[in-house]
Design a protein around this motif. Structure first.
Motif, PDB file in Angstrom:
ATOM      1  N   ARG A  87       0.677  -1.232   0.054  1.00 47.39           N
ATOM      2  CA  ARG A  87      -0.031   0.178  -0.070  1.00 47.39           C
ATOM      3  C   ARG A  87       0.810   1.183   0.042  1.00 47.39           C
ATOM      4  O   ARG A  87       1.666   1.420   0.874  1.00 47.39           O
ATOM      5  N   ALA A  88       0.631   2.120  -0.719  1.00 49.96           N
ATOM      6  CA  ALA A  88       1.277   3.369  -0.876  1.00 49.96           C
ATOM      7  C   ALA A  88       0.777   4.249   0.346  1.00 49.96           C
ATOM      8  O   ALA A  88       1.422   5.205   0.830  1.00 49.96           O
ATOM      9  N   ARG A  89      -0.524   4.174   0.675  1.00 44.43           N
ATOM     10  CA  ARG A  89      -1.141   4.761   1.635  1.00 44.43           C
ATOM     11  C   ARG A  89      -1.940   3.871   2.545  1.00 44.43           C
ATOM     12  O   ARG A  89      -2.319   2.985   2.013  1.00 44.43           O
ATOM     13  N   PRO A  90      -2.279   3.946   3.918  1.00 42.29           N
ATOM     14  CA  PRO A  90      -2.874   3.007   4.818  1.00 42.29           C
ATOM     15  C   PRO A  90      -4.544   3.008   4.403  1.00 42.29           C
ATOM     16  O   PRO A  90      -5.014   3.817   3.714  1.00 42.29           O
ATOM     17  N   CYS A  91      -4.901   2.086   5.179  1.00 42.77           N
ATOM     18  CA  CYS A  91      -6.365   2.035   4.846  1.00 42.77           C
ATOM     19  C   CYS A  91      -7.225   3.206   5.377  1.00 42.77           C
ATOM     20  O   CYS A  91      -6.891   3.855   6.395  1.00 42.77           O
ATOM     21  N   SER A  92      -8.131   3.848   4.635  1.00 39.49           N
ATOM     22  CA  SER A  92      -8.948   4.967   4.984  1.00 39.49           C
ATOM     23  C   SER A  92     -10.057   4.652   6.094  1.00 39.49           C
ATOM     24  O   SER A  92     -10.596   5.778   6.441  1.00 39.49           O
ATOM     25  N   MET A  93     -10.222   3.642   6.234  1.00 33.72           N
ATOM     26  CA  MET A  93     -11.393   3.149   7.393  1.00 33.72           C
ATOM     27  C   MET A  93     -10.541   3.038   8.723  1.00 33.72           C
ATOM     28  O   MET A  93     -10.754   3.477  10.072  1.00 33.72           O
ATOM     29  N   CYS A  94      -9.459   2.226   8.818  1.00 33.07           N
ATOM     30  CA  CYS A  94      -8.513   2.103   9.779  1.00 33.07           C
ATOM     31  C   CYS A  94      -7.977   3.531  10.537  1.00 33.07           C
ATOM     32  O   CYS A  94      -7.909   3.654  11.797  1.00 33.07           O
TER      33      CYS A  94
END
Length: 223
Positions: A87-94
């Motif tokens: 992942r370039a960016r982390p989970c947007s819900m976490c």
């Protein structure tokens, strides 16, 4: 007589009183489930003292699971953060959930230790933590160990997935106490699994409003 509000109708008050009874019923059910959770038989002994990569006294260091407990306490919560190296960016819900836990950590640590772990390298996690402004939540890398595989922070396809596990220390022995298994079950029609709703002030707040949560999903940022 209970509360009333300006200009409410008798129809509203009657419906609200019925709803209040249901809310009290729900409160009692939540506490009953919590009692059952606390009464679980001893969980499985942790198979190894997992070694994570973290920061100690400002410098990168190896940290064992047994070293994550706070002095004088016997409970540790480990959140598996969906931020693997793919992942370039982390989970947007976490991430918004961890925003709240970072703010609440000084209160949480009065009863237990809380850490978040992710598969990405430590440097990548530290950079994002600084970008996000997290100052309290401890973020560790699971790169090089099997923690997420063993405790379901990884799905069967090898991708990261949400999981919160609670561990209990009994002398020199560490046991698994509870995990948010509902996060790995199907939701009811029209719902996600809602396995971590109990930790989310965002969705709990939405549930108090006329429109509810709808199809809203959190993001890393908003326009």
């Amino acid at each position: 007589m209970g509360l009333t509000f300006p200009n409410e109708s008798a129809e509203y008050r009657a419906a609200r009183e019925r709803l209040l009874a249901r809310e009290i019923e729900l409160r009692r059910l939540i506490e009953a489930v919590a009692r059952e959770r606390r009464a679980l038989p001893p969980g499985g002994v942790v198979p190894e003292d997992y070694v994570f990569e973290g920061v100690v006294d400002g410098a990168p260091a190896k940290v064992r699971l047994s070293e994550l407990f706070l002095p004088g306490q016997d409970t540790l919560a480990v959140y598996s953060y969906m931020f693997g190296p793919e992942r370039a960016r982390p989970c947007s819900m976490c991430t918004p959930l961890l925003d709240g836990l970072d703010a609440a950590e000084p209160n949480i640590r009065q009863r237990l230790a809380l850490v978040a772990v992710a598969e990405s390298p430590l440097d990548k996690l530290r950079a994002f933590s600084e970008e996000r402004g997290w100052r309290r939540l401890r973020l560790l890398s699971t790169a090089g160990n099997h923690y997420n595989r063993d405790y379901h922070g990884k799905g069967s396809d090898g991708g990261d997935t949400t999981m919160l596990n609670v561990f209990r220390r009994e002398g020199a022995t560490v046991r698994h106490f509870w995990g948010t298994e509902m996060a790995h079950s199907d939701g009811d029609p029209g719902q996600d699994h809602r396995g971590l709703d109990m930790l989310s002030p965002i969705f709990a707040m939405f549930d108090l409003t006329p429109a509810g949560r709808g199809d809203f999903y959190t993001r890393l940022s908003y326009p």
